[in-house]
Design a protein around this motif. Structure first.
Motif, PDB file in Angstrom:
ATOM      1  N   ILE A 112     -51.859  80.190  -9.967  1.00  0.00           N
ATOM      2  CA  ILE A 112     -52.083  81.137 -11.059  1.00  0.00           C
ATOM      3  C   ILE A 112     -53.360  81.920 -10.766  1.00  0.00           C
ATOM      4  CG2 ILE A 112     -52.368  81.430 -13.546  1.00  0.00           C
ATOM      5  CD1 ILE A 112     -51.134  78.695 -13.944  1.00  0.00           C
ATOM      6  N   GLU A 113     -53.273  83.231 -10.870  1.00  0.00           N
ATOM      7  CA  GLU A 113     -54.444  84.076 -10.630  1.00  0.00           C
ATOM      8  C   GLU A 113     -55.504  83.837 -11.707  1.00  0.00           C
ATOM      9  OE1 GLU A 113     -53.399  88.126  -9.998  1.00  0.00           O
ATOM     10  OE2 GLU A 113     -55.485  88.823  -9.954  1.00  0.00           O
ATOM     11  N   GLY A 114     -56.751  83.887 -11.292  1.00  0.00           N
ATOM     12  CA  GLY A 114     -57.860  83.596 -12.206  1.00  0.00           C
ATOM     13  C   GLY A 114     -57.868  84.441 -13.464  1.00  0.00           C
ATOM     14  N   TYR A 115     -57.541  85.722 -13.318  1.00  0.00           N
ATOM     15  CA  TYR A 115     -57.523  86.597 -14.491  1.00  0.00           C
ATOM     16  C   TYR A 115     -56.576  86.077 -15.581  1.00  0.00           C
ATOM     17  CZ  TYR A 115     -60.016  90.404 -12.087  1.00  0.00           C
ATOM     18  OH  TYR A 115     -60.952  91.170 -11.456  1.00  0.00           O
ATOM     19  N   ASN A 116     -55.515  85.388 -15.146  1.00  0.00           N
ATOM     20  CA  ASN A 116     -54.483  84.971 -16.097  1.00  0.00           C
ATOM     21  C   ASN A 116     -54.742  83.605 -16.730  1.00  0.00           C
ATOM     22  OD1 ASN A 116     -53.121  87.360 -15.673  1.00  0.00           O
ATOM     23  ND2 ASN A 116     -51.865  86.533 -14.021  1.00  0.00           N
ATOM     24  N   VAL A 117     -55.858  82.992 -16.377  1.00  0.00           N
ATOM     25  CA  VAL A 117     -56.248  81.739 -17.035  1.00  0.00           C
ATOM     26  C   VAL A 117     -57.704  81.783 -17.486  1.00  0.00           C
ATOM     27  CG1 VAL A 117     -54.547  80.209 -15.987  1.00  0.00           C
ATOM     28  CG2 VAL A 117     -56.668  80.711 -14.761  1.00  0.00           C
ATOM     29  N   TRP A 184     -64.414  77.317 -11.688  1.00  0.00           N
ATOM     30  CA  TRP A 184     -63.075  77.893 -11.835  1.00  0.00           C
ATOM     31  C   TRP A 184     -63.099  79.392 -11.616  1.00  0.00           C
ATOM     32  CZ3 TRP A 184     -59.042  74.562 -12.588  1.00  0.00           C
ATOM     33  CH2 TRP A 184     -59.405  73.243 -12.897  1.00  0.00           C
ATOM     34  N   ASN A 185     -62.205  79.862 -10.784  1.00  0.00           N
ATOM     35  CA  ASN A 185     -62.102  81.298 -10.527  1.00  0.00           C
ATOM     36  C   ASN A 185     -61.495  81.998 -11.742  1.00  0.00           C
ATOM     37  OD1 ASN A 185     -60.656  83.824  -9.625  1.00  0.00           O
ATOM     38  ND2 ASN A 185     -61.787  83.327  -7.771  1.00  0.00           N
ATOM     39  N   THR A 186     -62.125  83.057 -12.189  1.00  0.00           N
ATOM     40  CA  THR A 186     -61.604  83.797 -13.338  1.00  0.00           C
ATOM     41  C   THR A 186     -61.318  85.257 -12.987  1.00  0.00           C
ATOM     42  OG1 THR A 186     -63.869  84.240 -14.075  1.00  0.00           O
ATOM     43  CG2 THR A 186     -62.753  82.343 -15.039  1.00  0.00           C
ATOM     44  N   THR A 187     -61.217  85.539 -11.695  1.00  0.00           N
ATOM     45  CA  THR A 187     -60.886  86.910 -11.291  1.00  0.00           C
ATOM     46  C   THR A 187     -59.589  86.908 -10.486  1.00  0.00           C
ATOM     47  OG1 THR A 187     -62.346  86.789  -9.352  1.00  0.00           O
ATOM     48  CG2 THR A 187     -63.297  87.631 -11.393  1.00  0.00           C
ATOM     49  N   LEU A 192     -55.989  78.436 -11.061  1.00  0.00           N
ATOM     50  CA  LEU A 192     -55.457  77.106 -11.345  1.00  0.00           C
ATOM     51  C   LEU A 192     -54.163  76.965 -10.549  1.00  0.00           C
ATOM     52  CD1 LEU A 192     -55.508  74.528 -13.284  1.00  0.00           C
ATOM     53  CD2 LEU A 192     -54.068  75.877 -14.836  1.00  0.00           C
ATOM     54  N   TYR A 193     -53.976  75.814  -9.904  1.00  0.00           N
ATOM     55  CA  TYR A 193     -52.691  75.626  -9.224  1.00  0.00           C
ATOM     56  C   TYR A 193     -51.962  74.421  -9.785  1.00  0.00           C
ATOM     57  CZ  TYR A 193     -54.754  72.025  -6.103  1.00  0.00           C
ATOM     58  OH  TYR A 193     -55.372  70.901  -5.598  1.00  0.00           O
ATOM     59  N   LEU A 243     -46.318  77.220 -18.614  1.00  0.00           N
ATOM     60  CA  LEU A 243     -47.635  76.661 -18.926  1.00  0.00           C
ATOM     61  C   LEU A 243     -48.228  77.532 -20.013  1.00  0.00           C
ATOM     62  CD1 LEU A 243     -49.871  74.568 -18.188  1.00  0.00           C
ATOM     63  CD2 LEU A 243     -50.894  76.388 -16.800  1.00  0.00           C
ATOM     64  N   GLU A 244     -48.469  76.942 -21.139  1.00  0.00           N
ATOM     65  CA  GLU A 244     -48.936  77.711 -22.295  1.00  0.00           C
ATOM     66  C   GLU A 244     -50.150  77.053 -22.924  1.00  0.00           C
ATOM     67  OE1 GLU A 244     -46.113  77.202 -25.700  1.00  0.00           O
ATOM     68  OE2 GLU A 244     -45.066  75.942 -24.253  1.00  0.00           O
ATOM     69  N   GLN A 245     -50.973  77.866 -23.548  1.00  0.00           N
ATOM     70  CA  GLN A 245     -52.107  77.327 -24.284  1.00  0.00           C
ATOM     71  C   GLN A 245     -51.599  76.824 -25.616  1.00  0.00           C
ATOM     72  OE1 GLN A 245     -55.330  80.009 -25.388  1.00  0.00           O
ATOM     73  NE2 GLN A 245     -55.630  78.651 -27.146  1.00  0.00           N
ATOM     74  N   ASN A 246     -51.361  75.551 -25.675  1.00  0.00           N
ATOM     75  CA  ASN A 246     -50.792  74.953 -26.872  1.00  0.00           C
ATOM     76  C   ASN A 246     -50.823  73.443 -26.691  1.00  0.00           C
ATOM     77  OD1 ASN A 246     -49.648  74.884 -29.380  1.00  0.00           O
ATOM     78  ND2 ASN A 246     -47.754  75.919 -28.816  1.00  0.00           N
TER      79      ASN A 246
END
Lengths: 377, 52
Positions: A112-117, A184-187, A192-193, A243-246
């Motif tokens: 998952i790309e950093g921007y998306n998490v 954690w990469n946020t760009t 996250l893998y 994978l959802e924030q929930n």
């Protein structure tokens, strides 16, 4: 439709999903792109060679890092009926009964790309709980293993799940508590893998499945998981990955096919082939990109914009369709004669597009080619 | 093995060609193929020079 609104959880919809006060899961609910396995730009539903050690269908990796030849992957492999509501799945079949060595590494992986998490706030006190849900079907039963990790594999969230019945679709749910530690990469790197083991050596099976994050030095899954590569002919299929924030799993997020393709094209785009064609496998001019008409013995520069901005400046692979022959890697051809004009000559490759410099001969009129752009994680 | 590619207009070198599959890799830090190239160089390898 029932809505529950309170000051703690924000809005709760009737499917139990949440729209938090700060986050907005209905804008970015499923962090997995192509979780329903519909998009297969590289292989168009054909089986990948057993030598694959990389991307199969869009966004999904099959790792065979120790020795290839143990797995063949394919969209809708085996043509079984997918779970209700799905039309596609990703499958692998074991090609032998292979006993994994200590450093062997076979798995499905999703980066998952950093921007998306970034909004999950991992590495902070505000880290959010997520829920992974997926459908799985295997010819094997028992305990299977997986993990989440950060880009450096210094943090790991090992987990297990059980497949109870052979050759039967079962939905699994894993709660993933937010990690308040780690980097954690946020760009535009790996934020996250997710890894689902298909057979891992002891180097990577040091994790403990206790619903928590732990420090690690490499990929870390629990020991004792079933090895798919350990049984000749064993199958392992997945779909509906979300994978959802929930704190619990909610129904799979449906996306328009256009949206899903565009999400995939941030990482991989083929220019000049339709979605049902495999790059490099066809012949003839159909679909090829034509450069500027240049006249004879001249040069020209053309710029091509990607359909979707890429994660980063992508790697380009060119194919020229010399008349009557299978496409050839790395060359461009004259669109008048079909003769080769030699090696492609890209320049100024960027996340938004690229330039190409053409030189024709006295008997040619312009370069013609197709191109694949890969900006995968 | 890799080969450096010169910009036909500016003569700058901003692309490297991976000879195993003729892929053109831009000098972009987030590109994983470029990262692999840098690792290859750090291991003591040297790319072929660009054509003049």
């Amino acid at each position: 439709m029932t809505l529950i609104v309170d000051g703690t959880s924000g809005v709760t919809f009737n499917d139990s999903s949440l729209q938090g006060a700060a986050a907005s899961p209905y804008v970015l609910k499923n962090r997995i792109i192509n979780g329903d396995m519909r998009i297969d730009q590289r292989y168009a539903g054909t089986a990948t060679a057993s030598t694959i050690n990389g991307y199969t269908i869009d966004r999904w990796v099959v790792n065979q890092n120790a020795s290839t030849g143990k797995l063949i992957a394919q969209q809708n492999q085996g043509s079984v009926t997918p779970p209700a509501g799905f039309t596609n799945y990703l499958g692998v079949t074991s090609q032998s009964a292979y006993t994994v060595g200590s450093t062997d590494w076979y798995s499905f992986q999703y980066n998952i790309e950093g921007y998306n998490v970034a909004d999950l706030a991992y590495g902070t006190a505000n880290a959010k709980t997520c829920t992974l849900s997926f459908w799985v079907r295997s010819s094997l039963t028992g305990t299977f293993a997986g993990t989440f990790g950060n880009s450096a594999s210094t943090r790991a969230y090992p987990f297990t799940y059980t497949i109870s019945a052979a050759n039967t679709w079962e939905q699994k749910t894993i709660t993933v508590y937010g990690d308040t530690s780690g980097s954690w990469n946020t760009t535009n790197g790996v934020g996250l893998y997710l890894m689902l083991s298909l057979g891992m050596g002891s180097t990577y099976t040091t994790g403990t499945a206790n619903n928590s994050w732990a420090t690690s030095t490499t990929i870390s899954i629990p020991s004792g998981g079933t090895s798919v590569v350990g049984t000749n002919g064993a199958t392992f299929y997945i779909t509906g990955v979300q994978l959802e924030q929930n704190t619990s799993a909610t129904p799979f997020e449906r996306r328009m096919i256009t949206n899903e393709i565009q999400l995939c094209q941030r990482y991989y785009e083929k220019c000049g082939w339709d979605q049902n064609s495999v790059p490099g496998s066809t012949s003839g001019y159909t679909g090829s990109i034509v450069s500027n008409f240049m006249g004879t013995a001249s040069t020209a520069f053309e710029g091509i914009n990607w359909m979707v901005i890429k994660r980063t400046a992508p790697t380009l692979t060119f194919y020229g369709s010399i008349l009557g022959a299978t496409e050839t890697l790395g060359v461009v051809v004259d669109f008048n004669s079909g003769n080769s004009l030699g090696a492609a000559s890209p320049l100024r490759i960027a996340d938004c597009g690229y330039g190409h410099f053409n030189t024709t001969t006295s008997s040619s009129y312009g370069a013609l080619y197709r191109v694949v752009a890969s900006a995968e994680l | 093995m890799y080969k450096l590619i010169k910009d036909s207009i500016t003569n700058d070198i901003t692309i490297v060609k991976r000879l195993s599959d003729n892929a053109y890799i831009p000098f972009a830090p987030a590109n994983t193929d470029y990262q692999a190239y840098l690792k290859w160089v750090s291991e003591g390898h040297t790319p072929l020079p660009a054509d003049e």
